[in-house]
Design a protein around this motif. Structure first.
Motif, mmCIF file in Angstrom:
data_model
loop_
_atom_site.group_PDB
_atom_site.id
_atom_site.type_symbol
_atom_site.label_atom_id
_atom_site.label_comp_id
_atom_site.label_asym_id
_atom_site.label_seq_id
_atom_site.Cartn_x
_atom_site.Cartn_y
_atom_site.Cartn_z
ATOM 1 N N THR A 1 -41.306 -34.679 -23.129
ATOM 2 C CA THR A 1 -40.207 -34.210 -23.699
ATOM 3 C C THR A 1 -38.908 -34.917 -22.948
ATOM 4 O O THR A 1 -38.954 -35.411 -22.036
ATOM 5 N N PHE A 2 -37.970 -34.700 -23.756
ATOM 6 C CA PHE A 2 -36.724 -35.411 -23.369
ATOM 7 C C PHE A 2 -35.544 -34.215 -22.813
ATOM 8 O O PHE A 2 -35.825 -33.241 -22.893
ATOM 9 N N ASP A 3 -34.845 -34.845 -21.740
ATOM 10 C CA ASP A 3 -33.660 -34.080 -21.056
ATOM 11 C C ASP A 3 -32.779 -33.609 -22.327
ATOM 12 O O ASP A 3 -31.876 -34.744 -22.515
ATOM 13 N N LYS A 4 -32.568 -32.653 -22.875
ATOM 14 C CA LYS A 4 -31.792 -32.277 -23.579
ATOM 15 C C LYS A 4 -30.416 -31.979 -23.337
ATOM 16 O O LYS A 4 -29.552 -31.836 -24.101
ATOM 17 N N ASN A 5 -30.245 -31.788 -22.168
ATOM 18 C CA ASN A 5 -28.922 -31.578 -21.461
ATOM 19 C C ASN A 5 -28.129 -32.702 -20.777
ATOM 20 O O ASN A 5 -27.201 -32.413 -20.305
ATOM 21 N N TYR A 6 -28.770 -33.698 -21.124
ATOM 22 C CA TYR A 6 -28.197 -34.841 -20.294
ATOM 23 C C TYR A 6 -26.863 -35.347 -21.002
ATOM 24 O O TYR A 6 -26.987 -35.390 -22.432
ATOM 25 N N ASN A 7 -26.021 -35.691 -20.254
ATOM 26 C CA ASN A 7 -24.696 -35.975 -20.563
ATOM 27 C C ASN A 7 -24.611 -37.659 -21.029
ATOM 28 O O ASN A 7 -24.813 -38.334 -20.074
ATOM 29 N N ILE A 8 -24.784 -37.962 -22.380
ATOM 30 C CA ILE A 8 -24.966 -39.188 -22.641
ATOM 31 C C ILE A 8 -23.798 -40.206 -22.247
ATOM 32 O O ILE A 8 -23.841 -41.291 -22.054
ATOM 33 N N THR A 9 -22.566 -39.692 -22.174
ATOM 34 C CA THR A 9 -21.393 -40.369 -21.925
ATOM 35 C C THR A 9 -21.085 -40.386 -20.591
ATOM 36 O O THR A 9 -19.999 -40.821 -19.967
ATOM 37 N N ASN A 10 -21.871 -39.546 -19.447
ATOM 38 C CA ASN A 10 -21.457 -39.600 -18.293
ATOM 39 C C ASN A 10 -22.552 -39.596 -17.473
ATOM 40 O O ASN A 10 -23.441 -38.752 -17.422
ATOM 41 N N CYS A 11 -22.623 -40.651 -16.506
ATOM 42 C CA CYS A 11 -23.885 -40.960 -15.695
ATOM 43 C C CYS A 11 -23.628 -40.130 -14.209
ATOM 44 O O CYS A 11 -24.447 -40.512 -13.349
ATOM 45 N N GLY A 12 -22.590 -39.387 -14.110
ATOM 46 C CA GLY A 12 -22.296 -38.929 -12.834
ATOM 47 C C GLY A 12 -21.816 -39.832 -11.784
ATOM 48 O O GLY A 12 -20.840 -40.582 -12.259
ATOM 49 N N ASP A 13 -22.482 -40.124 -10.685
ATOM 50 C CA ASP A 13 -22.140 -41.216 -9.923
ATOM 51 C C ASP A 13 -22.693 -42.711 -10.209
ATOM 52 O O ASP A 13 -22.203 -43.541 -9.722
ATOM 53 N N CYS A 14 -23.551 -42.338 -11.240
ATOM 54 C CA CYS A 14 -24.066 -43.841 -11.752
ATOM 55 C C CYS A 14 -24.734 -44.566 -10.670
ATOM 56 O O CYS A 14 -24.468 -45.844 -10.575
ATOM 57 N N ASN A 15 -25.408 -43.964 -9.697
ATOM 58 C CA ASN A 15 -25.782 -44.549 -8.389
ATOM 59 C C ASN A 15 -27.447 -44.408 -8.520
ATOM 60 O O ASN A 15 -28.003 -44.148 -9.291
ATOM 61 N N TRP A 16 -27.817 -44.787 -7.254
ATOM 62 C CA TRP A 16 -29.027 -44.990 -6.864
ATOM 63 C C TRP A 16 -30.129 -43.809 -7.347
ATOM 64 O O TRP A 16 -31.080 -43.974 -7.875
ATOM 65 N N ALA A 17 -29.475 -42.655 -7.107
ATOM 66 C CA ALA A 17 -30.236 -41.229 -7.476
ATOM 67 C C ALA A 17 -30.147 -40.823 -8.641
ATOM 68 O O ALA A 17 -30.744 -39.769 -9.010
ATOM 69 N N ASP A 18 -29.302 -41.408 -9.477
ATOM 70 C CA ASP A 18 -28.893 -40.910 -10.988
ATOM 71 C C ASP A 18 -29.934 -41.390 -11.829
ATOM 72 O O ASP A 18 -30.677 -42.114 -11.588
ATOM 73 N N GLU A 19 -29.643 -40.895 -13.270
ATOM 74 C CA GLU A 19 -30.743 -41.277 -14.099
ATOM 75 C C GLU A 19 -30.109 -42.620 -14.702
ATOM 76 O O GLU A 19 -31.133 -43.320 -15.394
ATOM 77 N N SER A 20 -29.297 -42.943 -14.728
ATOM 78 C CA SER A 20 -28.384 -44.195 -14.964
ATOM 79 C C SER A 20 -27.795 -45.015 -14.137
ATOM 80 O O SER A 20 -26.847 -44.304 -13.472
ATOM 81 N N TYR A 21 -28.004 -46.246 -14.081
ATOM 82 C CA TYR A 21 -27.454 -46.909 -12.895
ATOM 83 C C TYR A 21 -26.188 -47.847 -13.249
ATOM 84 O O TYR A 21 -26.450 -48.657 -14.039
#
Length: 840
Positions: free
Chosen positions: A594-614
């Motif tokens: 299944t996919f994470d339907k709540n993931y913010n496609i335009t914001n990767c948070g800290d965009c760092n080591w522990a995030d979904e997208s670096y």
């Protein structure tokens, strides 16, 4: 599936008349080369280099958020990078990496630095510091008691640096490959001292886990008092490395009146991780005569030299990872003169000969001096690291060359290695042999490496991409490709041990691919079992395509396996994911499918080591599939929808991410300062709308690259951002792991590039007219070696070997935004169509 035309291959389909035309073109270029080559060696291209480009951020006068570049003296890929070490606030994790900051307090002048790196500091040792007092409040073990502000503006050019302290001391520097030359001029009325501090290093006061720390050293003052020898060992730093031991041999031109070694308690002899940054009360040094040794608790050691009868003091210092004797030999052989001017000129000559003359353009009075500064400064910064350390490998004996400071492959593989391949074939082959030898001896090629230690891995095993890019372009030489293939295959198949790096609780950061436990059984990296699932899935896909490219020649039976695995990014494609009225993106997917339907496609948070997208959002990474752009276009809804989405990422005020200090001024989804987006502005070529690639990429270059201290849009990243600009100015762009180059639009009317050691590639821009806001830079047509070219791309060996044997590319430019290309779009050599179904 798009098909390739015959003329894209290596010589197939070329008519006899075309061969004759190619030969005439090559002959004409050979004559031009023979007439102009000798003169080119005498041209001082170094005069156009501005070593301060990227030394400040968006806040004027501060390094905070800047390019973190090294400002000092060195030679191409030199082991020694001699420059100031400073401390300046405000500070972020990388502001001190290059040592120099605009207004920071000078704490020392050291021989080793990185350049343009965005992680924690590394090096800043061994160091000297000229002082005008060592009494009173001065404590030689506390650089806050003697650090210095500077007066006026620092001066830097290729091979030369000068600054003046508030104390009145003027410092001049120059360097060779393994040695540095210091020239201090003191006020006539001041005391004259030089502190040698073997416990000095660049600090990391905002983060504990990768801060450096001192592990010991020894210093001895030779009987004549003008020479000192010893070693220092510093551990930790960005790659959390083992201690780096550097042997030192220093000498002064005038014997001091007094020379004293000292030692003092090391108040923090271990890593600071999970501990305070505070120190116990800093003790004062104990003077110990002619030598000092750290002992079991890593006591700090150094020496202070004092003069009463001179105004000027010169010092020359050699370093080696092998021995004091070798450091002394470097000092004596490479600095046979005490002259700053002679040493500077030798460095400039080496830069001109080995780097700048490789790309020659008009430098007459009528030439655009800003463009000259951008071109030659960019070439300068992309030749600072990695560090060539042939004969300086303390870890094992080998007949293979040795290189260090790959910081990192994640940055370098995008386009930098492709330019080294063309203009630095000897250096580049040497680097590749070193990477393979590191695998042979340590078991893994590095994704990053510094201080003789592998780490850190930001995503995939991107040395795979580097080797594949060289392999498909025919580089063989003395490279052991059997071992090279074994190295990339291990990356693809063997899960590395978990090094428990504190920033990633879910996988190794030292080497290899930490998420193979997902990648092999699932075909993608899951969001619940591994970190950086989106970016790792995209990167592992390209890594496996790279493996398949080498397998095609070295192990043909493996090729299809890895080619199929290179489509794994499609398994993370959620066709129902929606953002900004666009549908279909690479998304975090769980192990159950299944996919994470709540993931913010335009914001990767800290965009760092522990995030979904670096260091990039899912919106950005959905474009980053260079081996199969055709499939991306299909999944985005076809050429029209793809073009609309591509247009959108360049619209101002669309970014959903707070880019922080390294992204000030960037408001678009496409982030020109970040490597994953390097190729995105050129994707219009895949729609046969090359004019839009030219328009977008030129706009980015003009908006974010300048000949001033804040002249690059973020960390230089070991020269990766600078190299992006070089390709832009040449009017070409390489597609990594393939032999393809995209045709864009040159910034100079006539460019002569030395490729493949001694061949000339000439690029001419007929009709270029882009001054004073004019837009006479759109391509109207092109020829390669005299052949009319109907495609907006070509391959490495096209037209009789354009990138190996040289030749001529002619662009016909004008102001019309014209879809001039009528041939096939650029190939998608990894094209595979997986059923992405309905998003679960």
């Amino acid at each position: 599936m798009r098909r390739r035309s015959h003329c894209s291959t290596t010589g197939r389909g070329i008519q006899t008349s075309q061969i004759d035309l190619i030969m005439r073109t090559l002959t004409r270029l050979s004559i031009l080369t023979s007439l102009g080559f000798a003169a080119a060696q005498d041209v001082d291209y170094a005069q156009f280099v501005n070593p301060f480009i990227g030394s400040e951020g968006a806040i004027p006068g501060y390094a905070y958020g800047g390019g973190d570049v090294f400002v000092g003296v060195t030679v191409p890929f030199g082991m020694v990078k001699l420059g100031l070490d400073t401390y300046e606030e405000p500070i972020n994790q990388s502001a001190l990496n290059g040592g120099w900051t605009p207004q920071g307090y000078v704490t020392g002048i050291s021989l080793m630095h990185e350049s343009g790196t965005g992680g924690g500091p590394k090096y800043g040792f061994p160091a000297q510091m000229p002082l005008t007092s060592i009494d009173g409040e001065v404590n030689l073990l506390d650089n806050r008691t003697y650090w210095q502000k500077r007066k006026g503006e620092d001066v830097a050019s290729v091979g030369y640096f000068r600054t003046k302290y508030e104390s009145g001391v003027t410092v001049e520097l120059s360097a060779t490959r393994h040695a540095g030359l210091y020239h201090y001029t003191y006020p006539t009325t001041s005391e004259k001292h030089v502190l040698v501090d073997f416990s000095h290093y660049l600090p990391h006061p905002t983060r504990s886990w990768d801060s450096q720390f001192y592990t010991g050293g020894e210093i001895e003052i030779r009987p004549n008092s003008s020479t000192y020898t010893g070693y220092t060992s510093i551990a930790g730093g960005w790659c959390i490395g083992a201690p780096v031991t550097v042997y030192v041999c220093g000498e002064f031109d005038t014997p001091p009146n007094e020379a004293r070694a000292f030692k003092g308690k090391n108040t923090f002899p271990v890593s600071r991780h999970f501990r305070s940054f505070n120190n116990a009360t800093t003790p004062s040094p104990t003077f110990t005569g002619n030598n000092a040794r750290s002992g079991p608790l890593n006591d700090r050691v150094g020496a202070v030299f004092s003069w009463t009868n001179v105004i000027e003091v010169k010092s020359r210092v050699g370093i080696s990872f092998m021995s004091v004797d070798k450091a002394c030999a470097y000092k004596d052989a490479q600095l046979s003169t005490w002259s700053i001017n002679d040493t500077m000129q030798a460095a400039r000559d080496e830069w001109n000969r080995d780097v700048f003359s490789k790309i020659q353009v008009d430098i007459s009075e009528s030439a655009n001096k800003t463009r000259l500064a951008l071109l030659y400064s960019s070439l300068y910064f992309m030749h600072l690291i990695p560090s060539e350390r042939i004969g300086e490998n303390p870890l094992w004996e080998s007949e293979e060359p040795y290189w260090d400071d790959f910081y990192t492959m994640w940055d370098l593989f995008r386009n930098q290695v492709s330019l080294w391949h063309l203009i630095q074939p000897s250096y580049y082959e040497s680097m590749l042999r070193a990477l393979i030898d590191i695998f042979r001896r340590e078991g893994w090629m590095p994704d990053g490496r510094s201080g003789n230690y592998n780490g850190l891995v930001q995503g995939g095993s991107n040395a795979d991409n580097v080797l594949a890019d060289a392999y498909v372009k025919g580089l063989r030489g003395n490279i052991n490709w059997t071992e090279g293939y074994a190295a990339v295959k291990k990356n693809a198949e063997v899960l590395p041990y978990f090094d428990e790096n504190p920033v990633d609780p879910q996988g190794s950061l030292k080497e290899g691919r930490s998420a193979l436990d997902d990648w092999i059984p699932l075909g993608y990296v899951s969001a619940d079992r591994n970190s950086r699932a989106v970016s790792k899935t995209v990167e592992y896909s390209l890594n496996d395509f790279a493996v398949s490219q080498i397998a095609a020649g070295e192990a043909p039976g493996d090729r299809d396996l890895y080619l199929q695995r290179s489509a794994g990014w499609q398994l993370s494609w959620d066709p129902d994911a929606t953002a900004r009225n666009f549908k279909g993106f690479v998304m975090p997917r769980f192990a159950n499918g299944t996919f994470d339907k709540n993931y913010n496609i335009t914001n990767c948070g800290d965009c760092n080591w522990a995030d979904e997208s670096y260091e990039g959002t899912a919106f950005e990474y959905s474009f980053v599939i260079p081996h199969d752009v055709a499939r991306v276009i299909d999944l985005m809804g076809g050429p029209g929808h793809f073009e609309s989405r591509l247009d959108y990422v360049f619209q101002p005020n669309t970014s959903g991410v707070d880019l922080g200090v390294n992204g000030l001024g960037i408001t678009t989804i496409n982030n020109v300062a970040n490597e994953p987006d390097f190729q995105t502005p050129y994707l219009y070529n895949y729609l046969n709308k090359q004019w839009k690639s030219v328009e977008r990429s030129r706009q980015l270059a003009n908006d974010f690259y300048f000949n001033n201290n804040n002249g690059i849009p973020g960390n230089s990243d070991a020269g990766a951002l600078n190299c992006w600009l070089v390709w832009q100015m040449l009017g070409l762009y390489p597609i990594v792991t393939t032999p393809v180059y995209l045709l864009e639009s040159p910034w100079f009317p006539d460019i002569n590039i030395t490729v493949n050691h001694d061949k000339t590639l000439r690029i001419r821009a007929e009709g270029l007219d882009d001054g004073d806001g004019r837009q006479g830079y759109y391509v109207q047509g092109a020829t390669i070696n005299g052949q009319e070219w109907d495609k907006n791309w070509f391959e490495h060996e096209d037209a009789g070997g354009i990138m190996t044997e040289g030749g001529e590319i002619v662009f016909r430019l004008g102001s019309e935004q014209k879809a001039w290309e009528t041939g096939d779009v650029p190939p998608s050599p990894g094209h595979i169509e997986l059923d992405v179904g309905n998003g679960m």
